[in-house]
Design an enzyme around this catalytic site. Structure first.
Site, PDB file in Angstrom:
ATOM      1  N   ILE A 131     -12.913  24.983  39.185  1.00 32.93           N
ATOM      2  CA  ILE A 131     -13.355  23.915  38.448  1.00 32.93           C
ATOM      3  C   ILE A 131     -13.869  22.573  39.094  1.00 32.93           C
ATOM      4  O   ILE A 131     -14.882  22.227  38.996  1.00 32.93           O
ATOM      5  CB  ILE A 131     -12.458  23.553  37.344  1.00 32.93           C
ATOM      6  CG1 ILE A 131     -12.004  24.780  36.422  1.00 32.93           C
ATOM      7  CG2 ILE A 131     -13.089  22.561  36.489  1.00 32.93           C
ATOM      8  CD1 ILE A 131     -13.357  25.434  35.643  1.00 32.93           C
ATOM      9  N   PHE A 132     -12.781  22.495  39.917  1.00 30.05           N
ATOM     10  CA  PHE A 132     -12.920  21.181  40.926  1.00 30.05           C
ATOM     11  C   PHE A 132     -12.250  21.381  42.014  1.00 30.05           C
ATOM     12  O   PHE A 132     -11.235  21.649  42.258  1.00 30.05           O
ATOM     13  CB  PHE A 132     -12.418  19.851  39.875  1.00 30.05           C
ATOM     14  CG  PHE A 132     -12.340  18.606  40.828  1.00 30.05           C
ATOM     15  CD1 PHE A 132     -13.342  17.950  40.933  1.00 30.05           C
ATOM     16  CD2 PHE A 132     -11.127  18.320  41.358  1.00 30.05           C
ATOM     17  CE1 PHE A 132     -13.189  16.605  41.708  1.00 30.05           C
ATOM     18  CE2 PHE A 132     -10.939  17.095  42.132  1.00 30.05           C
ATOM     19  CZ  PHE A 132     -12.180  16.301  42.366  1.00 30.05           C
ATOM     20  N   ARG A 141      -0.072   2.477  41.693  1.00 27.64           N
ATOM     21  CA  ARG A 141      -0.457   4.125  41.225  1.00 27.64           C
ATOM     22  C   ARG A 141      -1.338   3.951  40.228  1.00 27.64           C
ATOM     23  O   ARG A 141      -1.280   3.451  38.919  1.00 27.64           O
ATOM     24  CB  ARG A 141       0.904   4.656  40.853  1.00 27.64           C
ATOM     25  CG  ARG A 141       1.950   4.811  42.052  1.00 27.64           C
ATOM     26  CD  ARG A 141       1.316   5.592  43.103  1.00 27.64           C
ATOM     27  NE  ARG A 141       2.336   6.267  44.066  1.00 27.64           N
ATOM     28  CZ  ARG A 141       2.010   6.700  45.133  1.00 27.64           C
ATOM     29  NH1 ARG A 141       0.677   6.782  45.601  1.00 27.64           N
ATOM     30  NH2 ARG A 141       2.788   7.137  46.034  1.00 27.64           N
ATOM     31  N   GLU A 146       5.353  10.292  57.853  1.00 26.51           N
ATOM     32  CA  GLU A 146       5.165   9.536  56.397  1.00 26.51           C
ATOM     33  C   GLU A 146       6.257   8.199  56.700  1.00 26.51           C
ATOM     34  O   GLU A 146       6.034   7.222  56.213  1.00 26.51           O
ATOM     35  CB  GLU A 146       5.446  10.197  55.384  1.00 26.51           C
ATOM     36  CG  GLU A 146       4.120  10.994  54.965  1.00 26.51           C
ATOM     37  CD  GLU A 146       3.150  10.339  54.535  1.00 26.51           C
ATOM     38  OE1 GLU A 146       3.035   9.276  54.303  1.00 26.51           O
ATOM     39  OE2 GLU A 146       1.811  10.797  54.872  1.00 26.51           O
ATOM     40  N   GLU A 200       4.449   4.410  56.579  1.00 23.99           N
ATOM     41  CA  GLU A 200       4.699   3.722  55.560  1.00 23.99           C
ATOM     42  C   GLU A 200       5.836   2.641  55.717  1.00 23.99           C
ATOM     43  O   GLU A 200       5.821   1.755  54.809  1.00 23.99           O
ATOM     44  CB  GLU A 200       5.058   4.875  54.269  1.00 23.99           C
ATOM     45  CG  GLU A 200       3.947   5.523  53.770  1.00 23.99           C
ATOM     46  CD  GLU A 200       4.078   6.125  52.463  1.00 23.99           C
ATOM     47  OE1 GLU A 200       5.272   5.799  51.924  1.00 23.99           O
ATOM     48  OE2 GLU A 200       3.382   6.847  52.028  1.00 23.99           O
ATOM     49  N   SER A 248       5.706  19.948  38.867  1.00 25.84           N
ATOM     50  CA  SER A 248       5.380  20.199  37.565  1.00 25.84           C
ATOM     51  C   SER A 248       4.932  21.610  37.283  1.00 25.84           C
ATOM     52  O   SER A 248       3.722  21.876  37.232  1.00 25.84           O
ATOM     53  CB  SER A 248       4.047  19.261  37.101  1.00 25.84           C
ATOM     54  OG  SER A 248       4.515  18.051  37.006  1.00 25.84           O
ATOM     55  N   PRO A 249       5.986  22.667  37.483  1.00 31.14           N
ATOM     56  CA  PRO A 249       5.496  23.863  37.750  1.00 31.14           C
ATOM     57  C   PRO A 249       4.812  24.843  36.412  1.00 31.14           C
ATOM     58  O   PRO A 249       4.269  25.673  36.379  1.00 31.14           O
ATOM     59  CB  PRO A 249       6.731  24.810  37.664  1.00 31.14           C
ATOM     60  CG  PRO A 249       7.901  23.551  37.197  1.00 31.14           C
ATOM     61  CD  PRO A 249       7.184  22.460  37.320  1.00 31.14           C
ATOM     62  N   GLU A 264      -6.058   3.441  56.044  1.00 36.21           N
ATOM     63  CA  GLU A 264      -6.833   2.081  55.819  1.00 36.21           C
ATOM     64  C   GLU A 264      -6.874   2.001  54.179  1.00 36.21           C
ATOM     65  O   GLU A 264      -7.172   0.615  53.708  1.00 36.21           O
ATOM     66  CB  GLU A 264      -8.247   2.323  56.274  1.00 36.21           C
ATOM     67  CG  GLU A 264      -9.041   3.399  55.610  1.00 36.21           C
ATOM     68  CD  GLU A 264     -10.726   3.435  56.165  1.00 36.21           C
ATOM     69  OE1 GLU A 264     -11.625   3.676  55.649  1.00 36.21           O
ATOM     70  OE2 GLU A 264     -10.648   3.397  57.610  1.00 36.21           O
TER      71      GLU A 264
END
Length: 190
Positions: free
Chosen positions: A22-23, A71, A99, A103, A120-121, A145
């Site tokens: 779909i995407f 977020r 990471e 961060e 989120s199975p 960036e």
């Protein structure tokens, strides 16, 4: 019994008959699968495919390193442990170190895998590998960036207060806080 057998139950298994893309985005893809149900009927399943991610519970002088960032899906800022997606073929341990440094500027020669879990199975295959270190050392940040965040450190009590007031609301960070609390009680990472 092998681990793979623990996650199988032929009475409940679904057989994928077809997949319709779909995407396809930079981070996720969406597909619709047609499946054969255990009773022989068919159904569709919307599935988000994700490359996986890492998160790091990093302790510095008995304080947890966290980042606050906006977020977009939630339309607010969120306080979280350092985390990010895996690059294609990237080793999760290497990604966790990357990471943490990018961060927060901190680094650690000793990262231990605490647990890997699905977010989120019911609709996504994203897996997060949660690492822990209790000897984070300061260094230089290297943000992407398009990444804007603030780094801070929380005591266990402050982390629980952030959970109570909703500043920490994501599962990986809450899981990290609970694991840290359990560690303070038992002396072992579970």
């Amino acid at each position: 019994m092998k681990k793979e057998e623990l996650n199988r139950n032929p009475a409940l298994d679904e057989e994928t008959l077809s997949t319709q893309p779909i995407f396809e985005g930079k981070i996720i893809t969406l597909q619709v699968d047609t499946v054969k149900l255990p009773d022989g009927n068919t159904a569709t399943r919307e599935v988000v495919k994700h490359p996986g991610a890492v998160a790091v519970l990093a302790l510095n002088n008995n304080k947890m390193l966290v980042v606050e960032q906006y977020r977009q899906p939630m339309h607010r800022t969120e306080v979280e442990i350092p985390a990010g997606k895996l690059d294609k073929g990237e080793d999760p341990l290497a990604a966790a170190g990357r990471e943490l440094q990018e961060e927060t500027g901190f680094h650690s020669g000793e990262l231990k895998l605490l647990k890997s879990f699905y977010t989120s199975p019911g609709f996504a295959d994203e897996i997060i590998h949660l690492y822990v270190t209790d000897n984070a050392q300061p260094g230089d940040m290297a943000l992407d960036e398009d990444e804007f965040l603030e780094v801070s450190e929380l005591t266990l009590e402050e982390a629980y207060a952030y959970i109570a007031d909703g500043r920490i609301a994501d599962a990986k960070t809450m899981m990290a806080v609970y694991a840290w609390h359990l560690y303070t009680l038992t002396g072992q990472w579970h």
